[in-house]
Design a protein around this motif. Structure first.
Motif, mmCIF file in Angstrom:
data_model
loop_
_atom_site.group_PDB
_atom_site.id
_atom_site.type_symbol
_atom_site.label_atom_id
_atom_site.label_comp_id
_atom_site.label_asym_id
_atom_site.label_seq_id
_atom_site.Cartn_x
_atom_site.Cartn_y
_atom_site.Cartn_z
ATOM 1 N N LEU A 1 -30.029 24.878 31.663
ATOM 2 C CA LEU A 1 -30.683 23.990 30.697
ATOM 3 C C LEU A 1 -29.676 23.154 29.918
ATOM 4 O O LEU A 1 -29.934 21.997 29.599
ATOM 5 N N GLU A 2 -28.524 23.734 29.653
ATOM 6 C CA GLU A 2 -27.466 22.957 28.996
ATOM 7 C C GLU A 2 -26.998 21.824 29.908
ATOM 8 O O GLU A 2 -26.729 20.705 29.443
ATOM 9 N N TYR A 3 -26.899 22.122 31.212
ATOM 10 C CA TYR A 3 -26.493 21.092 32.168
ATOM 11 C C TYR A 3 -27.535 19.979 32.218
ATOM 12 O O TYR A 3 -27.187 18.794 32.210
ATOM 13 N N ILE A 4 -28.818 20.342 32.271
ATOM 14 C CA ILE A 4 -29.891 19.345 32.304
ATOM 15 C C ILE A 4 -29.853 18.480 31.052
ATOM 16 O O ILE A 4 -29.987 17.250 31.121
ATOM 17 N N ALA A 5 -29.646 19.114 29.905
ATOM 18 C CA ALA A 5 -29.588 18.365 28.648
ATOM 19 C C ALA A 5 -28.408 17.407 28.626
ATOM 20 O O ALA A 5 -28.508 16.288 28.106
ATOM 21 N N SER A 6 -27.292 17.827 29.233
ATOM 22 C CA SER A 6 -26.105 16.960 29.254
ATOM 23 C C SER A 6 -26.318 15.727 30.110
ATOM 24 O O SER A 6 -25.635 14.721 29.953
ATOM 25 N N LYS A 7 -27.285 15.809 31.035
ATOM 26 C CA LYS A 7 -27.607 14.683 31.902
ATOM 27 C C LYS A 7 -28.790 13.870 31.374
ATOM 28 O O LYS A 7 -29.312 13.002 32.074
ATOM 29 N N GLY A 8 -29.205 14.173 30.152
ATOM 30 C CA GLY A 8 -30.299 13.407 29.560
ATOM 31 C C GLY A 8 -31.659 14.014 29.760
ATOM 32 O O GLY A 8 -32.676 13.400 29.432
ATOM 33 N N SER B 1 -34.844 16.809 29.238
ATOM 34 C CA SER B 1 -35.504 17.242 28.009
ATOM 35 C C SER B 1 -35.893 18.710 28.012
ATOM 36 O O SER B 1 -36.494 19.194 27.063
ATOM 37 N N ALA B 2 -35.585 19.432 29.105
ATOM 38 C CA ALA B 2 -36.055 20.815 29.212
ATOM 39 C C ALA B 2 -35.519 21.680 28.084
ATOM 40 O O ALA B 2 -36.237 22.495 27.510
ATOM 41 N N LEU B 3 -34.239 21.510 27.736
ATOM 42 C CA LEU B 3 -33.649 22.331 26.689
ATOM 43 C C LEU B 3 -34.216 21.975 25.329
ATOM 44 O O LEU B 3 -34.482 22.833 24.504
ATOM 45 N N GLU B 4 -34.453 20.689 25.086
ATOM 46 C CA GLU B 4 -34.944 20.251 23.792
ATOM 47 C C GLU B 4 -36.378 20.699 23.543
ATOM 48 O O GLU B 4 -36.744 21.101 22.455
ATOM 49 N N SER B 5 -37.223 20.627 24.578
ATOM 50 C CA SER B 5 -38.629 20.945 24.393
ATOM 51 C C SER B 5 -38.889 22.445 24.375
ATOM 52 O O SER B 5 -39.832 22.909 23.733
ATOM 53 N N GLY B 6 -38.073 23.211 25.091
ATOM 54 C CA GLY B 6 -38.293 24.640 25.165
ATOM 55 C C GLY B 6 -39.507 25.006 25.990
ATOM 56 O O GLY B 6 -40.019 26.125 25.899
ATOM 57 N N LEU B 7 -40.032 24.068 26.784
ATOM 58 C CA LEU B 7 -41.226 24.291 27.587
ATOM 59 C C LEU B 7 -40.895 24.236 29.071
ATOM 60 O O LEU B 7 -39.988 23.507 29.484
ATOM 61 N N CYS B 8 -41.657 24.987 29.867
ATOM 62 C CA CYS B 8 -41.489 24.931 31.316
ATOM 63 C C CYS B 8 -42.123 23.644 31.847
ATOM 64 O O CYS B 8 -42.802 22.922 31.113
ATOM 65 N N GLN B 9 -41.916 23.389 33.124
ATOM 66 C CA GLN B 9 -42.418 22.155 33.729
ATOM 67 C C GLN B 9 -43.943 22.086 33.658
ATOM 68 O O GLN B 9 -44.512 21.025 33.394
ATOM 69 N N VAL B 10 -44.614 23.224 33.875
ATOM 70 C CA VAL B 10 -46.080 23.236 33.841
ATOM 71 C C VAL B 10 -46.594 22.869 32.457
ATOM 72 O O VAL B 10 -47.494 22.035 32.304
ATOM 73 N N CYS B 11 -46.029 23.490 31.435
ATOM 74 C CA CYS B 11 -46.475 23.225 30.062
ATOM 75 C C CYS B 11 -46.113 21.814 29.605
ATOM 76 O O CYS B 11 -46.853 21.193 28.841
#
Length: 245
Positions: free
Chosen positions: A212-219, A221-231
């Motif tokens: 999630l840190e890697y995803i956030a570093s690439k822009g 939102s998974a880390l920021e939202s705290g929600l899974c893809q379904v939610c």
């Protein structure tokens, strides 16, 4: 552009591969190392076809052969069938512990081989896992050693510091050769243990903290939202419906 595949005229866009053209027109060509996300690798050679141009013909890997002129393609000939049987026979002897390869072996009705199988092995060295890891930006795994000793692994088989525990390699592996285990809050893969982060709304695992840190570093939102893809999709759908009220 017009080409002929198995005596069937088809229209294709210049530059696409024979494999892509065949699949767009409902013509099956078997593959083991191909994935739409990465394109052709030309590793396994299961997708070999015969290409005829004028009076000459040759065998090519359809996943890496771009169409640039009018050609005639045959996807199934005695020579191609023999090549595929030999490939499956050799790969199954390498990875008899894979149910996936056992099914391919039975499909091609292989005779008994005198080669000694590695009964513990499931990997066929298709390298899809390596490509997936490269796409994630980690490159934590690679093909190591040579010849019959070649396999996929981490440097010195140590816990890979570059690994983010995303599991993309295990998910894309066709033979189930990559071990990944999960408990209530931990994931273990490539000799390394990761803490799982769960969705704040439904409790499903969102991913590892490193992922999630890697995803956030690439822009992302998974880390920021705290929600899974379904939610996140449900949340987005609610916002759209509220917007159009």
């Amino acid at each position: 552009m017009r080409i002929i595949i198995d005596e069937k005229p088809v229209e294709v866009e210049p530059g696409i591969t024979i494999l892509e053209a065949a699949r767009q027109n409902g013509i099956d060509i078997p593959t083991l190392c191909y994935h739409e996300a990465f394109g052709g690798q030309g590793m396994c050679r299961m997708c070999m076809v015969e290409v005829k141009n004028g009076t000459s013909s040759r065998l090519v890997a359809s996943c890496t052969y771009p169409i640039s002129e009018e050609i005639e393609v045959r996807t199934s000939t005695p020579a191609i069938a023999r090549i595929r049987r030999n490939i499956i026979g050799l790969l199954y002897r390498r990875a008899p512990n894979s149910e996936f390869m056992r099914q391919w072996y039975e499909k091609y009705e292989q005779p008994q081989s005198r080669l000694s199988p590695d009964v513990e092995e499931s990997c066929i060295l298709c390298r899809l896992c390596v490509k997936a890891c490269e796409e994630m930006g980690s490159s934590a795994i690679a093909a190591v050693f040579r010849g019959t000793e070649k396999r996929i692994g981490t440097p010195y088989d140590d816990a890979a510091t570059a690994c983010i525990g995303c599991g993309a390699c295990a998910q894309i592996c066709p033979t189930g050769a990559i071990a990944m285990t999960e408990s209530e809050d931990r994931r273990t893969i490539w000799n390394r243990e990761f803490a799982l982060v769960r969705c704040q709304k439904c409790g499903r695992p969102v991913g590892t903290g490193e992922q999630l840190e890697y995803i956030a570093s690439k822009g992302g939102s998974a880390l920021e939202s705290g929600l899974c893809q379904v939610c996140r999709k449900k949340q987005a759908a609610v916002r759209v419906s509220e917007f159009y009220r």
